[in-house]
Design an enzyme around this catalytic site. Sequence first.
Site, PDB file in Angstrom:
ATOM      1  N   PRO A 101     -54.395  32.316 -59.260  1.00 23.22           N
ATOM      2  CA  PRO A 101     -54.116  31.866 -57.892  1.00 23.22           C
ATOM      3  C   PRO A 101     -54.525  30.406 -57.695  1.00 23.22           C
ATOM      4  CG  PRO A 101     -55.406  33.912 -57.904  1.00 23.22           C
ATOM      5  CD  PRO A 101     -55.340  33.433 -59.316  1.00 23.22           C
ATOM      6  N   GLY A 105     -60.537  28.683 -56.330  1.00 22.67           N
ATOM      7  CA  GLY A 105     -61.817  28.609 -57.055  1.00 22.67           C
ATOM      8  C   GLY A 105     -61.761  29.241 -58.437  1.00 22.67           C
ATOM      9  N   LEU A 106     -60.547  29.531 -58.930  1.00 23.56           N
ATOM     10  CA  LEU A 106     -60.438  30.151 -60.260  1.00 23.56           C
ATOM     11  C   LEU A 106     -60.026  29.149 -61.338  1.00 23.56           C
ATOM     12  CD1 LEU A 106     -58.896  33.612 -59.332  1.00 23.56           C
ATOM     13  CD2 LEU A 106     -61.058  33.234 -60.485  1.00 23.56           C
ATOM     14  N   GLY A 107     -60.041  27.875 -60.992  1.00 22.67           N
ATOM     15  CA  GLY A 107     -59.810  26.851 -62.005  1.00 22.67           C
ATOM     16  C   GLY A 107     -58.350  26.647 -62.377  1.00 22.67           C
ATOM     17  N   SER A 108     -57.437  26.877 -61.418  1.00 21.41           N
ATOM     18  CA  SER A 108     -56.011  26.775 -61.765  1.00 21.41           C
ATOM     19  C   SER A 108     -55.646  25.363 -62.250  1.00 21.41           C
ATOM     20  CB  SER A 108     -55.135  27.168 -60.574  1.00 21.41           C
ATOM     21  OG  SER A 108     -55.398  26.329 -59.475  1.00 21.41           O
ATOM     22  N   ALA A 110     -57.600  23.029 -63.697  1.00 22.69           N
ATOM     23  CA  ALA A 110     -58.147  22.737 -65.026  1.00 22.69           C
ATOM     24  C   ALA A 110     -57.402  23.536 -66.089  1.00 22.69           C
ATOM     25  CB  ALA A 110     -59.642  23.057 -65.070  1.00 22.69           C
ATOM     26  N   ALA A 111     -56.999  24.774 -65.766  1.00 18.36           N
ATOM     27  CA  ALA A 111     -56.277  25.589 -66.753  1.00 18.36           C
ATOM     28  C   ALA A 111     -54.898  24.980 -67.028  1.00 18.36           C
ATOM     29  CB  ALA A 111     -56.138  27.022 -66.250  1.00 18.36           C
ATOM     30  N   ASP A 152     -65.548  22.926 -64.925  1.00 20.83           N
ATOM     31  CA  ASP A 152     -64.298  23.696 -64.966  1.00 20.83           C
ATOM     32  C   ASP A 152     -63.540  23.447 -66.275  1.00 20.83           C
ATOM     33  OD1 ASP A 152     -64.915  24.510 -62.425  1.00 20.83           O
ATOM     34  OD2 ASP A 152     -62.975  23.999 -61.545  1.00 20.83           O
TER      35      ASP A 152
HETATM   36  O1  PMV Z   1     -63.228  24.269 -58.814  1.00 25.48           O
HETATM   37  P1  PMV Z   1     -64.185  25.066 -58.009  1.00 25.48           P
HETATM   38  O2  PMV Z   1     -63.807  25.234 -56.584  1.00 25.48           O
HETATM   39  O3  PMV Z   1     -64.600  26.330 -58.689  1.00 25.48           O
HETATM   40  O4  PMV Z   1     -65.547  24.196 -57.873  1.00 25.48           O
HETATM   41  C1  PMV Z   1     -66.122  23.561 -58.939  1.00 25.48           C
HETATM   42  C2  PMV Z   1     -67.591  23.513 -58.790  1.00 25.48           C
HETATM   43  C3  PMV Z   1     -68.209  22.373 -57.986  1.00 25.48           C
HETATM   44  O5  PMV Z   1     -69.578  22.369 -58.402  1.00 25.48           O
HETATM   45  C4  PMV Z   1     -68.131  22.642 -56.495  1.00 25.48           C
HETATM   46  C5  PMV Z   1     -67.588  21.023 -58.291  1.00 25.48           C
HETATM   47  C6  PMV Z   1     -67.849  20.523 -59.709  1.00 25.48           C
HETATM   48  O6  PMV Z   1     -67.150  19.577 -60.116  1.00 25.48           O
HETATM   49  O7  PMV Z   1     -68.761  21.005 -60.391  1.00 25.48           O
END
Ligand code: PMV
Length: 321
Positions: A101, A105-108, A110-111, A152
């Site tokens: 999704p 917050g599941l890293g879409s 970066a993936a 991430d």
């Molecule tokens: O990408 P998210 O929403 O899981 O957040 C990453 C974690 C934070 O610590 C909020 C940001 C970071 O760059 O570490």
Amino acid sequence: MPAFTATAPGKVILCGEHAVVYGQPALAVPVMGVRTRAVVRAEPQRPPSTARIQAPQIDLDDEWAHLPEDHPLRRCVSLVFQECGARQFPAFRLRLTSTIPIAAGLGSGAAAAVATIRALAAFLGHPLPVERVSALAFEVEKLHHGTPSGIDNTVIAYAQPIYYRKDLPLERLKVTRPFSLLIADSGVPSPTALTVAEVRRRWEADKEKYEALFSAMGEIARAARQLIEGGEPEQLGPLMTQNHALLREIGVSSPKLDRLVNVACKMGAYGAKLSGGGRGGNVIVLSPEDQVESLIFALTEAGAVRVIVTRVTSAIGGRRA
Ligand code: PMV
């Protein structure tokens, strides 16, 4: 013409988000049940050095050169060309599909970067080692929010549980006894950039208070590592709930996230917390094995739009690490 395919998992942060941006440790684990897939195919009938980028989930179907310079996928492609020293390249089509999704917050993001970088480098005949894949994906992460910690891209590129500190060599997290986590999506999209920028403003206004809160989160991450490596994952619950209270204090929770955490704790979870940037996105819940079904039900009743169950192990793609 062969296709070059790479996939990358989702991730959740077990503890230490936000504090990790300020140098504290954090723990993150891959979520192998959701993935982004990148497929690169040569298109010999098209002029050399042209590329078509397709990502149906975000309604993208365009020429690479037409994307804005700061588009994350355009940046991925430029970074790989640079890394591989490719001035000219055979025409190709990159197609990205994902079950992760978006903005949850599941890293879409970066993936997508990790899978694209891997598939494209392989297509150009220069498969990259994991540390370079992670480093290039980190450059792309900077477009999503200016000051990423790098957690991430690292957990997603390595696809293993990690104990992470910014600018320090990666430490793998040894999961001595596997455990399950429920990931409950609040259904509220929340760009990490906003909460990271807000926290930075508050930290600038009151460094002493925020440094103390971040150190408390760092202590939790250290203690959580010991429990996981010592084979006592159930004991993580109270630490997670404490971490949530600290995240509330730095202002990144929301009534909906608090409600999901409270319901989980009331209905028998060992502990629960928001995960990632906060304000929206996910709550993670540590559940006794025999309470998983009833907790999924309770979380859904309390407004979660989706609950994913993930198993935390040290295995890489099903193999023991
Ligand atoms: O990408 P998210 O929403 O899981 O957040 C990453 C974690 C934070 O610590 C909020 C940001 C970071 O760059 O570490």
